[in-house]
Write an enzyme that holds these catalytic residues in place. Structure first.
Site, mmCIF file in Angstrom:
data_model
loop_
_atom_site.group_PDB
_atom_site.id
_atom_site.type_symbol
_atom_site.label_atom_id
_atom_site.label_comp_id
_atom_site.label_asym_id
_atom_site.label_seq_id
_atom_site.Cartn_x
_atom_site.Cartn_y
_atom_site.Cartn_z
ATOM 1 N N GLU B 246 -11.749 -63.242 -22.552
ATOM 2 C CA GLU B 246 -11.700 -61.889 -23.115
ATOM 3 C C GLU B 246 -13.122 -61.396 -23.369
ATOM 4 O OE1 GLU B 246 -9.796 -61.337 -27.014
ATOM 5 O OE2 GLU B 246 -9.030 -59.427 -26.264
ATOM 6 N N GLU B 370 -15.647 -55.906 -37.628
ATOM 7 C CA GLU B 370 -15.952 -56.891 -38.675
ATOM 8 C C GLU B 370 -15.915 -58.314 -38.138
ATOM 9 O OE1 GLU B 370 -13.782 -54.351 -38.930
ATOM 10 O OE2 GLU B 370 -14.940 -53.066 -40.286
#
Lengths: 374, 402
Positions: B246, B370
């Site tokens: 990914e 985050e």
């Protein structure tokens, strides 16, 4: 594609790091900051003996004749170590401008001394708290005599000669001024970064010799500042990296609430943002280095991009390094302020961030990059 | 330092460009056309099939599975060239970018020969069933249950945020097979036919109006044990293989960028002057240009490292963090330049408005801002993990939302 420095250039970097770690620890920077000397003479002697001042000067003028990529490598390491020496004035400014536009006699006269470090040069443009422009330069030359006041001039108190931008009738030109001329008086200035030296230069009918084409003063200055901006950007990135490393080391050793503060997300994300700013700036510097070393047509855009992002990265990293240190960060005793000071001095030394951003967009417009950037 | 291809790379690039020029339209010359998702899928399937027939599918895969066994640099060159053309590759990004490499790493030889070539040719689209309502950033908190029953496993639970599940044929799935083990143990990984009885797909409508993601409900879905990837209880390890890929698949947020904003600012007026003459406008453009340029040359440095045999590291995480925030802020600013007219959404193809509504999702999908900052802090800078309450206890004793 090969977008990295070569093995030889990386070897040079290792040598530079080794030399600066032993000869230029932060105590050396602090000694200049707190003392009366303009620069560290032992460090300067070592740097000139290593031939760093001769890097880009052709062998015919006593130089080594290497390229600007090597100079970028050295700039990054000098910036990392906050070296308190007149390297940038003498090399990125004085040497560069002579290589750009000096005639043969001028090159013969000054380059060998710049190469071996026996001569320090600088570049004088500012006239106080305003952006220098065609509308406000008051220093004037008539009949090869210069009068006026330049302030601040980096390393102006220790330089042997300066290249000066001055009015020349109804145009602006560059002039070479020997600072030993009796018509020159120097005054050492207090500055935000006393680890480097700044002076006021007063010219009262001092001898001045035209450098480059008459009337090309601003065009040559712009071209010079594009080149210098890339070299200074490497210094800025070096300093930003050192600030990040200092913040990281402190966050790992400092405990609060029973754990290292580096384990708190507020600190981790702060350091991540410093890393992001640094990485973007570093990559823009690589592009600048490539443009500088190949005299690429997009040199001005590359320079403004490297300049703006390196200025912002050093600002970000040096101020957040203080923040990470908490109360100790703003004490005189801790070294955080050495980076914070240098970051601001470097942010202003070729003109403000606002001006460079404006210039960047002008370059985007002019080169019509919008159609073919990808 | 140079930007030039080696002779071999240049030859490969011109071969790629020749194929693309003969079969696709350059983005700069294409006209945006409205089409339904079904029409888009027809185009996507046709494009993937054409690529496969001509040796341009799944460049890095072995040839026996439908790939080309290309070098990493050739794969990058193909990506650069294909990226210049208006081609429909979206539906295959997850299957070919993440599911395929996971199958290559863990499936049996027979399974690879059965599934990979028809994945590469575009005949079958795959999806990735990972996130759950209580397992987003904290993926290992997943609860979808897998219970062994003879030669099968019986799956019950819910997945969410599954891109393209509504048109996918097969999928990879990570489940909890033993809740009495530690959180990262007791997970088991499978692949399955999305048409299996008991699989229900419900599209999620996003704020942009689009429906790219789905909720998937599993009710007594049976998966043969032969479709397990990796050992029982080793599902986390397999998931990491998927997620490492990914990292390569998730990149620049896209959307309108600095050139689009420059064009808009040159043609929009502030008090009789082009907006581009306004200092505040110039300041913004300069800042975004520096980010855009910095990402571009960071990518070049990564490519340089790859071409010398390096692997893409966690430092790639900055691409999405920077580009997604830039996409959002830049779109917002472009709308601001249109002044009161920026309120309108009459033109459904307006790129700035669509970017503004799409950006919030991009800041979350594939690792939130985050989480990516945590990754930079921990894996790049080497800072310690946060103190955790879920590490040393069995999964069924980990504190959970009520």
């Amino acid at each position: 594609m090969n977008f990295e420095f070569s093995d030889d250039q990386n070897l040079l970097r290792e040598q530079a790091q080794g030399f600066l770690q032993s000869k230029c620890p932060l105590e050396t920077v602090r000694a200049v900051l707190e003392g009366d000397q303009a620069y560290d003479t032992a460090l300067w002697k070592g740097i000139t003996e290593m031939g760093w001042t001769a890097t880009t000067i052709p062998e015919a003028y006593g130089g080594i004749g290497l390229g600007h990529l090597e100079l970028c490598v050295l700039a990054e390491e000098l910036g990392r170590s906050l070296a308190p020496v007149p390297f940038s004035s003498s090399v990125y400014l004085a040497t560069e401008v002579l290589l750009m536009c000096a005639n043969e006699a001028q090159k013969q006269a000054w380059l060998p001394g710049l190469a071996d470090g026996s001569i320090i040069g600088t570049f004088a443009i500012a006239e106080g708290g305003k952006a220098p422009s065609r509308h406000n330069i008051e220093t004037r030359v008539a009949d090869d005599r210069i009068s006026g006041c330049k302030i601040p001039v980096p390393d102006g108190d220790v330089a042997d000669f300066s290249v000066v931008l001055a009015c020349d009738g109804d145009q602006h030109s560059l002039f070479l001024v020997d600072l030993k001329d009796p018509g020159v008086t120097k005054r050492v200035l207090k500055s935000i970064d006393p680890s480097r030296s700044y002076a006021e230069l007063n010219f009262d009918s001092a001898g001045a010799e035209l450098l480059g084409e008459a009337g090309a003063g601003f065009a040559l200055t712009d071209a010079l500042f594009d080149r210098a901006a890339i070299l200074f950007a490497f210094e800025q990135v070096g300093g930003a990296h050192a600030s990040l490393e200092m913040a990281k080391a402190y966050a790992l050793e400092r405990y609060a609430f029973g754990r290292p503060i580096a384990s708190f997300q507020a600190i981790k994300h702060k350091l991540a943002d410093m890393y992001i700013a640094l990485t973007l700036a570093h990559s823009n510097c690589y592009y600048g280095a490539w443009a500088l070393s190949t005299d690429a047509s997009e040199l001005s855009l590359a320079a403004a991009t490297a300049r703006v992002s390196a200025t912002e990265a050093f600002h970000e990293c040096s101020k957040e390094n203080i923040q990470t240190h908490g109360g100790m960060g703003f004490t005189w005793e801790f070294n955080c302020h050495l980076y914070y000071r240098r970051a601001k001095a470097l942010a202003l030394n070729l003109g403000s961030l606002t001006r460079w951003k404006d210039k960047l967009v002008t370059q985007l417009e002019e080169s019509n990059k919008l159609a073919n950037t990808n | 330092m140079d930007f030039n291809d080696t002779p071999e790379q240049a030859a490969f690039r011109s071969e790629a460009r020749a194929f693309l020029s003969a079969n696709a339209t350059l983005k700069s010359e294409s006209v945006v056309q409205q089409e339904t998702e079904a029409e888009y899928l027809v185009r996507a399937r046709a494009w993937q099939k054409l690529k496969a027939e001509n040796g341009w599918a799944c460049l890095n895969w072995p040839t026996e599975y439908g790939g080309r066994a290309s070098t990493p640099m050739e794969r990058i060159i193909w990506g650069q060239e294909e990226g210049k053309f208006e081609v429909p590759t979206g539906p295959y990004a997850i299957g070919l970018g993440m599911c395929g490499p996971t199958m290559i790493a863990y499936a049996s030889e027979e399974q690879k020969r059965e599934h990979l070539p028809i994945m590469a040719s575009g005949e079958r689209i795959w999806c990735q069933l990972f996130s759950e309502p209580s397992a987003g950033s904290d993926l290992a908190n997943l609860r979808t249950k897998a219970v062994r029953d003879g030669d099968d496993w019986v799956i019950n639970g819910q997945k969410i945020w599954t891109s393209g599940a509504h048109y996918s044929d097969w999928g990879i799935l990570v489940t909890r097979s033993d809740p009495t083990q530690l959180k990262h143990k007791g997970l088991t990984f499978f692949f399955l036919d999305m048409k299996s009885p008991g699989v229900e797909v419900k599209p999620i409508k996003q704020i942009s109006g689009a429906s790219n993601f789905n909720e998937i409900y599993f009710t007594d879905v049976r998966i043969p044990d032969a479709q397990r990837l990796g050992a029982v209880g080793e599902g986390w390890k397999v998931s990491i293989t998927t997620l490492m890929n990914e990292r390569l698949a998730v990149g620049n947020a896209g959307g309108p960028d600095v050139p689009d904003l420059l064009r808009l600012a040159a043609t929009t007026d502030i008090d009789g002057e082009p907006a581009l003459n306004n200092a505040a406008v110039r300041e913004k453009i300069a800042t975004w240009h520096c980010q855009r340029s910095g990402l571009k040359y960071t990518n070049y440095r990564t490519i340089s490292a790859l071409s010398r045999g390096g692997v893409p590291g966690p430092e790639n995480s900055i691409t999405k963090v920077v580009s997604a925030a830039k996409q959002q802020d830049l779109a917002s600013f472009a709308m601001d330049l249109m002044d009161m007219g920026g309120i309108l959404r009459e033109d459904v193809e307006d790129k700035f408005l669509n970017s503004y509504m799409g950006a919030p999702g991009y800041r979350i999908a594939g690792g939130t801002d985050e989480i990516l900052r945590n990754i930079i802090a921990e894996r790049v800078l080497g800072l310690p993990q946060d103190i955790r309450l879920d590490k040393q206890v069995p999964f069924n004793e980990v504190p959970q939302s009520s």
